[in-house]
Design an enzyme around this catalytic site. Structure first.
Site, PDB file in Angstrom:
ATOM      1  N   LYS A 281       0.740  -1.171   0.185  1.00 45.35           N
ATOM      2  CA  LYS A 281       0.086  -0.167   0.030  1.00 45.35           C
ATOM      3  C   LYS A 281       0.825   1.065  -0.122  1.00 45.35           C
ATOM      4  O   LYS A 281       0.731   2.224  -0.855  1.00 45.35           O
ATOM      5  CB  LYS A 281      -0.980   0.092   1.112  1.00 45.35           C
ATOM      6  CG  LYS A 281      -1.913  -1.019   1.409  1.00 45.35           C
ATOM      7  CD  LYS A 281      -2.739  -0.865   2.309  1.00 45.35           C
ATOM      8  CE  LYS A 281      -2.141  -0.984   3.850  1.00 45.35           C
ATOM      9  NZ  LYS A 281      -1.721  -2.324   4.189  1.00 45.35           N
TER      10      LYS A 281
ATOM     11  N   ARG B 286      -9.376   0.771   9.205  1.00 41.51           N
ATOM     12  CA  ARG B 286      -9.178  -0.570   9.271  1.00 41.51           C
ATOM     13  C   ARG B 286     -10.121  -1.189  10.225  1.00 41.51           C
ATOM     14  O   ARG B 286      -9.940  -2.584  10.583  1.00 41.51           O
ATOM     15  CB  ARG B 286      -7.595  -0.608  10.441  1.00 41.51           C
ATOM     16  CG  ARG B 286      -6.563  -0.929   9.342  1.00 41.51           C
ATOM     17  CD  ARG B 286      -5.254  -0.576  10.288  1.00 41.51           C
ATOM     18  NE  ARG B 286      -4.186  -1.473   9.838  1.00 41.51           N
ATOM     19  CZ  ARG B 286      -2.978  -0.816   9.414  1.00 41.51           C
ATOM     20  NH1 ARG B 286      -2.977   0.263   9.094  1.00 41.51           N
ATOM     21  NH2 ARG B 286      -2.130  -1.675   9.265  1.00 41.51           N
TER      22      ARG B 286
ATOM     23  N   ARG C 259      11.453  -6.320   4.457  1.00 42.74           N
ATOM     24  CA  ARG C 259      11.542  -5.154   4.729  1.00 42.74           C
ATOM     25  C   ARG C 259      12.216  -4.721   6.297  1.00 42.74           C
ATOM     26  O   ARG C 259      12.844  -3.616   6.282  1.00 42.74           O
ATOM     27  CB  ARG C 259      10.100  -4.335   4.669  1.00 42.74           C
ATOM     28  CG  ARG C 259      10.060  -2.886   4.874  1.00 42.74           C
ATOM     29  CD  ARG C 259       8.457  -2.313   4.519  1.00 42.74           C
ATOM     30  NE  ARG C 259       7.562  -2.821   5.672  1.00 42.74           N
ATOM     31  CZ  ARG C 259       6.364  -2.508   5.747  1.00 42.74           C
ATOM     32  NH1 ARG C 259       5.771  -2.056   4.920  1.00 42.74           N
ATOM     33  NH2 ARG C 259       5.697  -2.688   7.088  1.00 42.74           N
TER      34      ARG C 259
ATOM     35  N   ARG D  28      11.804  -0.936  11.451  1.00 48.88           N
ATOM     36  CA  ARG D  28      10.643  -1.005  12.368  1.00 48.88           C
ATOM     37  C   ARG D  28      10.463  -1.992  13.036  1.00 48.88           C
ATOM     38  O   ARG D  28      10.722  -3.346  12.705  1.00 48.88           O
ATOM     39  CB  ARG D  28       9.398  -1.012  11.244  1.00 48.88           C
ATOM     40  CG  ARG D  28       8.917   0.154  10.513  1.00 48.88           C
ATOM     41  CD  ARG D  28       7.852   0.270   9.659  1.00 48.88           C
ATOM     42  NE  ARG D  28       6.824  -0.536  10.196  1.00 48.88           N
ATOM     43  CZ  ARG D  28       5.727  -0.453   9.432  1.00 48.88           C
ATOM     44  NH1 ARG D  28       5.426   0.009   8.097  1.00 48.88           N
ATOM     45  NH2 ARG D  28       4.532  -1.047   9.978  1.00 48.88           N
TER      46      ARG D  28
ATOM     47  N   ARG E 156      -0.072  -8.906  13.245  1.00 47.26           N
ATOM     48  CA  ARG E 156      -0.603  -7.780  12.629  1.00 47.26           C
ATOM     49  C   ARG E 156      -1.502  -8.622  11.415  1.00 47.26           C
ATOM     50  O   ARG E 156      -2.650  -7.846  11.024  1.00 47.26           O
ATOM     51  CB  ARG E 156       0.626  -7.061  11.858  1.00 47.26           C
ATOM     52  CG  ARG E 156       1.405  -6.307  12.881  1.00 47.26           C
ATOM     53  CD  ARG E 156       2.593  -5.978  12.318  1.00 47.26           C
ATOM     54  NE  ARG E 156       2.463  -4.853  11.298  1.00 47.26           N
ATOM     55  CZ  ARG E 156       3.703  -4.691  10.349  1.00 47.26           C
ATOM     56  NH1 ARG E 156       4.752  -5.485  10.653  1.00 47.26           N
ATOM     57  NH2 ARG E 156       3.584  -4.016   9.174  1.00 47.26           N
TER      58      ARG E 156
END
Ligand code: AMP
Length: 190
Positions: A14, A89, A128, A134, A146
């Site tokens: 996204k 969400r 990532r 992160r 998640r």
């Protein structure tokens, strides 16, 4: 105004696609995750609160997220439209977004979902995590949580937008450029 909700599980792409699409259509990109991370970095009270949830891979409570999102939208109403990345969400976020749009004489033009297989999501997020710094990308249990949160609370929004004839699913697997082309085909048809 063209207001697009970019939808999909964590790791669907996204953020990457929103950056491309915002330039092509001159839209204002709002990533709620980025706004939270900015607040965490600057040690604000919002950041301190959000971090407790984000570090576990859980959703930040609706009231907090909605209030934050509303402020960003209201401060940028002079734009050509918005690309929402990571919001809504939950159903209550979707309802509040509709209200916000209506009260500003506009609406959500489409929800466009990037459809990606779960096994690809996990490997993309782990990769990532090697560079993003992160915390929520660096641990497989948090990543799985998640994705779980997505199926438990977020996936249902497909039906919410389908009922309004605003849902478009595209294949989110393949090269970044080919996925952007699929997205643009949908946006151009709106
Ligand atoms: P993202 O950058 O979209 O992957 O979001 C990272 C984290 O920020 C999520 O796992 C949540 O903890 C939090 N977050 C981002 N957007 C929302 C939202 N719309 N509602 C609740 N929590 C959110």
């Amino acid at each position: 105004m063209k207001n697009i909700v970019l939808f999909g599980p964590p790791g669907a792409g996204k953020g990457t696609q929103a950056e491309i699409i915002k330039d092509s259509y001159n839209l204002f990109h709002i990533s709620t995750g980025d706004v939270f991370r900015y607040n965490i970095k600057n040690n604000t009270s919002l950041g301190i609160l959000a971090k407790q949830y984000m570090d576990k891979g859980e959703l930040v409570p609706d009231e907090v997220t909605i209030e934050m999102l509303n402020k960003v939208v209201i401060n940028n109403l002079d734009s050509n439209g918005f690309i929402f990345d990571g919001f809504p969400r939950t159903t209550s976020q979707a309802i509040s977004l509709d209200k916000l749009m209506t009260s500003n004489n506009t609406n959500i033009s489409a929800m466009i979902a990037l459809e990606v297989d779960d096994s690809i999501l996990i490997s993309r997020l782990i990769k990532r995590g090697q560079t993003s710094g992160r915390a929520d990308d660096s641990n497989e249990a948090i990543i799985k949580n998640r994705i779980n949160e997505y199926y438990k609370k977020t996936a249902i929004l497909k039906e919410y937008y389908q009922e309004k004839d605003r849902y478009f699913g595209i294949n989110g697997e393949g090269q970044i450029e080919e996925i952007s082309l699929r997205l643009k085909q949908v946006i151009d048809s709106l």
